[in-house]
Design a protein around this motif. Structure first.
Motif, PDB file in Angstrom:
ATOM      1  N   SER A   1       0.804  -1.232   0.000  1.00 24.90           N
ATOM      2  CA  SER A   1       0.000   0.000   0.000  1.00 24.90           C
ATOM      3  C   SER A   1       0.835   1.278   0.000  1.00 24.90           C
ATOM      4  O   SER A   1       0.318   2.336  -0.337  1.00 24.90           O
ATOM      5  N   ASP A   2       2.105   1.199   0.352  1.00 20.73           N
ATOM      6  CA  ASP A   2       2.955   2.395   0.322  1.00 20.73           C
ATOM      7  C   ASP A   2       3.650   2.569  -1.031  1.00 20.73           C
ATOM      8  O   ASP A   2       4.513   3.424  -1.195  1.00 20.73           O
ATOM      9  N   GLY A   3       3.286   1.730  -2.016  1.00 21.20           N
ATOM     10  CA  GLY A   3       3.876   1.813  -3.339  1.00 21.20           C
ATOM     11  C   GLY A   3       5.106   0.934  -3.526  1.00 21.20           C
ATOM     12  O   GLY A   3       5.634   0.824  -4.632  1.00 21.20           O
ATOM     13  N   SER A   4       5.566   0.296  -2.461  1.00 19.76           N
ATOM     14  CA  SER A   4       6.740  -0.560  -2.567  1.00 19.76           C
ATOM     15  C   SER A   4       6.347  -1.969  -3.012  1.00 19.76           C
ATOM     16  O   SER A   4       5.160  -2.307  -3.087  1.00 19.76           O
ATOM     17  N   THR A   5       7.367  -2.776  -3.297  1.00 19.43           N
ATOM     18  CA  THR A   5       7.147  -4.160  -3.722  1.00 19.43           C
ATOM     19  C   THR A   5       8.187  -5.065  -3.065  1.00 19.43           C
ATOM     20  O   THR A   5       9.219  -4.594  -2.558  1.00 19.43           O
ATOM     21  N   VAL A   6       7.915  -6.364  -3.105  1.00 19.15           N
ATOM     22  CA  VAL A   6       8.860  -7.390  -2.656  1.00 19.15           C
ATOM     23  C   VAL A   6       8.594  -8.642  -3.485  1.00 19.15           C
ATOM     24  O   VAL A   6       7.450  -8.928  -3.834  1.00 19.15           O
ATOM     25  N   VAL A   7       9.660  -9.358  -3.811  1.00 19.59           N
ATOM     26  CA  VAL A   7       9.553 -10.590  -4.590  1.00 19.59           C
ATOM     27  C   VAL A   7       9.681 -11.781  -3.646  1.00 19.59           C
ATOM     28  O   VAL A   7      10.612 -11.832  -2.826  1.00 19.59           O
ATOM     29  N   GLU A   8       8.747 -12.726  -3.767  1.00 15.92           N
ATOM     30  CA  GLU A   8       8.779 -13.959  -2.986  1.00 15.92           C
ATOM     31  C   GLU A   8       9.153 -15.118  -3.923  1.00 15.92           C
ATOM     32  O   GLU A   8       8.626 -15.203  -5.033  1.00 15.92           O
TER      33      GLU A   8
END
Length: 186
Positions: free
Chosen positions: A68-75
């Protein structure tokens, strides 16, 4: 990603679900993360999943979580044993976490904790006509690998926000497992 266990900062939470291990594993890991991971204090919510495979259970599969803050993460799935264990690495954090950690790791363990039958393979904790009272202990361990000089900040975030957040998220997952446990086709 740095995975030196001596540098890892993490937390473990556990709850018991009123369902068999395979049902618990399936609901916890096959339900989209947008259903379970809301905003909590400064921690952003999971609001979307990019490149989600049809099932989230094959070693090597990856997906990207939009926050929701515009960031991302790859799992990336590193271990998948249906009804028993599941692990994935997290990397390519953007936003604030990208400046604090080199990556993360999540591990889920599902252990039959009460009476029940066996699963379709004959193993413990599955479903049988006598497994209505089966329970499963769900253990969720999460570790972050702080970048040099940032361990203090990561430790504060984990202690103040991530640990209570994990308890809330796992509670929501257990409620969903138990609600879906009575439905034959979920």
């Amino acid at each position: 990603m740095t995975t030196n266990p001596r540098r890892a900062i993490g937390f473990t939470t556990e709850l018991v679900a009123g369902a068999v291990a395979l049902r618990s594993w399936t609901v916890a890991l096959q339900t989209t993360p947008t259903e379970f991971y809301p905003r909590f204090g400064p921690l952003p919510a999971v609001v979307g999943v990019v490149d989600q495979p049809d099932t989230w259970d094959v070693v090597g599969y990856t997906r990207t979580l939009r926050l929701s803050d515009g960031s991302t993460v790859v799992e990336t799935i590193t271990h998948s044993e249906p009804g028993a264990f599941f692990a994935y690495d997290l990397n390519e954090f953007t936003g604030v976490l990208g400046r604090l950690v080199s990556g993360g790791r999540a591990e889920w363990t599902f252990t039959p904790a009460g009476p029940g039958g066996s699963d379709a393979s004959g193993g413990p904790g599955g479903s049988s006509p006598h497994s209505e009272s089966a329970t499963t202990n769900i253990r969720w361990q999460y570790r972050f690998f702080p970048l040099p000089g940032r361990a203090f900040v990561v430790r504060a975030i984990v202690g103040l926000f991530w640990a209570p957040y994990m308890g809330r998220v796992l509670g929501s997952i257990v409620e969903t497992i138990e609600a879906r446990g009575s439905r034959p086709h979920d």
